[in-house]
Design a protein around this motif. Sequence first.
Motif: not given
Length: 347
Positions: A300-306, A329-331, A333-343
């Motif tokens: 619930f908390a993570t989905h709210l943050l995202e 919960y910021t650790h 959350s995949t909202k920002s992590i999913q934007q990172i492109k892997s080398p």
Amino acid sequence: MNWKAQLIKRRGESRIAIYFEKNPDWTDRIKQQEGSRWSQTLGVWHLPDTFENRMKFQIVETPIRHPSTEGIAQIEKFKHWLLSRRYSESTIKTYTEALKSFLTFYNEKPVAEITNNDVIRYNNEYILNNNLSASYQNQIVNAIKLFFTTVLDTKIELDKIHRPKREKLLPNVLSKEEVKLILNAHSNLKHKTMLSLIYACGLRCGELLALKPVHIDSKRNIVMLKSAKGKKDRIAPLSPKILEMLRDYYTIHKPTTYLFEGQISGSPYDSRSLQLVLKQALKKVGILKPVTLHWLRHSFATHLLESGTDLRYIQELLGHNSSKTTEIYTHVSTKSIQQIKSPFDDL
């Protein structure tokens, strides 16, 4: 694989605790044993104390130790002190059990003679030797420090009792798709409503089971959580979807005292039965993760943050005293992590 089995008491019942290093294969094996349960407090899996399990895990009974007569009197005195300070029933039970464990270890030593070195020895020879969790060790420290504030003549220096280094464990979070599968697994409206309300409002299990019909304010679309953890009241918003589900549930079941009642009218639903409801839902949809009811609150908390909800509002909704507790919960959350492109993608 190194492991150790030991007899323990849980809620007055004799159980067999199985201690082993973190290993997915062993965890799966233990989970498949009939009657297996996980103790969050002790950080250990435990099984029913049966003849078959004793033979299987090579249990040899050792003499049962108890606190000294003085220790028993001190534990009772401490319990009355906690009651007078209006600590919750669960906190009183946790602290008195922790103190009992400590004073049993020193049942031949006068309480006034216990020193800081004795606390260190207990940590090393009992907690570490039995592979008990850091959270359990922290509970022991809490109980000892609080107990010795009530003892007049003591050799303990409270400010020098150290705590275990805090484990940096991330909360377990489910995807929205997994949550939807779990919540839709049951056709039983009562079971479905209980699980849905935990996720919809980010409730703790105890908060859900303490709800009464009067705590649902359908005109303001809120649920009142009275004397939640830390003796704090708070409110949580009710979505139109969960409110509609609650109305259907109320029409059919007509609860009297508690919103969700057990087999006896007027008594709250049992927490262990609710855990079983979740376990059945997981089995129905084929989710193999060791999901607990608290995972729904984390989700619930993570989905709210995202979805962009401010961390301060999430802190209020969860009833956290400190923003640092909510920041974990910021650790996950995949909202920002999913934007990172892997080398790797550029190779």
